[in-house]
Enzyme design. Sequence first.
Site, mmCIF file in Angstrom:
data_model
loop_
_atom_site.group_PDB
_atom_site.id
_atom_site.type_symbol
_atom_site.label_atom_id
_atom_site.label_comp_id
_atom_site.label_asym_id
_atom_site.label_seq_id
_atom_site.Cartn_x
_atom_site.Cartn_y
_atom_site.Cartn_z
ATOM 1 N N CYS A 87 0.954 -1.161 -0.094
ATOM 2 C CA CYS A 87 -0.033 -0.006 -0.062
ATOM 3 C C CYS A 87 0.709 1.011 0.003
ATOM 4 C CB CYS A 87 -0.882 0.151 1.024
ATOM 5 S SG CYS A 87 -1.382 -1.599 1.823
ATOM 6 N N HIS A 336 -9.110 3.851 -1.333
ATOM 7 C CA HIS A 336 -7.936 3.512 -1.283
ATOM 8 C C HIS A 336 -7.382 2.441 -2.421
ATOM 9 C CE1 HIS A 336 -4.175 2.101 0.299
ATOM 10 N NE2 HIS A 336 -4.507 1.259 1.192
#
Lengths: 386, 131
Positions: A87, A336
Amino acid sequence: MRDVAVIGVGCTEFGERWSTSFRDLFVTAGSLALEDAGVSGEKIDALYVGNMSAGRFVEQEHIGALIADFAGLATNHIPSTRVEAACASGGLAFRQAVTAVASGMEDIVVAAGVEKMTDVGTGASVDMLASAADREWEGFAGATFPGLYAMIANDYMHRYPLTREQLAMVAVKNHENGANNPIAQFRNRITIDTVLNSSMVADPLRLFDCSPITDGAAAVVVVPLERAREFTDSPVRVLASAQASDTIALHDRRDISTLDATVAAGKRAFERSGLTHKEIDLVEVHDCFTIAEICAIEDLGFCAKGEAGKLTADGATALNGDIPVNPSGGLKACGHPVGATGVKQICEVVAQLRGEAAGRQVDAEIGMTHNVGGTGATVVVHILGV
Amino acid sequence: MSVSRFWRKIPQRYNLVGTQCTTCGRYFFPPRSLCPDCRRSGEIVDHTFNGEGTVVTYTVIRSASDQFENTTPYVLAIVELDEGPRLTTQVVCTPEEIEIGMRVRSVFRRIAADGESGTIHYGTKFVPVEH
Ligand SMILES: [Zn+2]
């Protein structure tokens, strides 16, 4: 080392973009960034693309070349490199671009991040995201990504005075900010009850404690500071770039509730910029879960361990608070798309520093970004200023 | 998880076999072949853990990946073995029973299967120690 400036930013809308492909997401963000920078494609010296897992999300590897090709740059033969740190891939791609320019190796560099997550089912993407942690010794036992952060939350709440309501306030505040962000996946306001009544994912984390699954891309253009005025009247300086790593598995950390890599990267960024916490006007932190924002605020040093819940409940992290956190809506409300998030954070801070953030504008001259890979095995921190 | 990838670690997964650095005495589970303190001067040997430990933190997984979906809800925890290392494991008890500080011991259990006709993965879970 040369000083580096951001001269252009671009971001797609974040969300479940069923009709848009992986490559079209990137092309949209890249075009917006180049247009904003006033740079034509053939001037680009190098490209860095943050992407966590196109191989499993869209069964496509070799992303660097693919992106350069569909950006219309195949015949220019520029170096194009995919960067991966789960991420934190986007933040790391930006750091690579900054490093390339700072070193004198390249002049005009694009840093981008892209992730297309909705082409697989939810069960598959849960499994995918678990690969940001230790597949052999966490994933094998049945650990999910929310499950790991839930174990951070339970450890934290066992040791510090954080209430379930204070934790929910993180999501409420981020939805409030997201409501004013035109690219945000969720632009609806929510209440503490919305969070507390949502379904349980991994105790004590509920659905509204979790960032969503998102498609999206973001891109920025960086150049040497000394050349920035050739392109723009409002360059944004990169004041610090820092990166740190830690154990891949949560169980091997020194302290379950402290992301030591955040502490290390944050400290390095403050040291390199010579700035103090008081001088930071806003911070975009990696709130993949509500508990992650609580830990980030503390581990970056904006308050002592155990105080971020109260800080949030008191409104200090809201848009008009002492230290606005996640004016973009954060990962929770803005969305996200894992590889794109770190670059989106840069886009948001640049928009804020240029005074272009409209309904979510903060009075700001210096902003910080904080991008986490996995449960804290990679952390990338940047400080930008005008 | 592929058959060979699983098979490679069967002693470790079935019998809680980890490693120890005899240079500094530190124990490792999951096993490490390089001691982070002694690095190349560390002498690494296998070590079978006694299997008792304490729950450091936990959660109850309600929404899982496809492989684990039919076993939800299940209790997941980080357990600190008495010898020192920590690992991520399922604890066989109800969501109401699990608590931080609970004493647990290892047992051999089915963990998951690769689809309906795929390999069944066995390994270590933990159960509460009876008082
Ligand atoms: Zn040693």
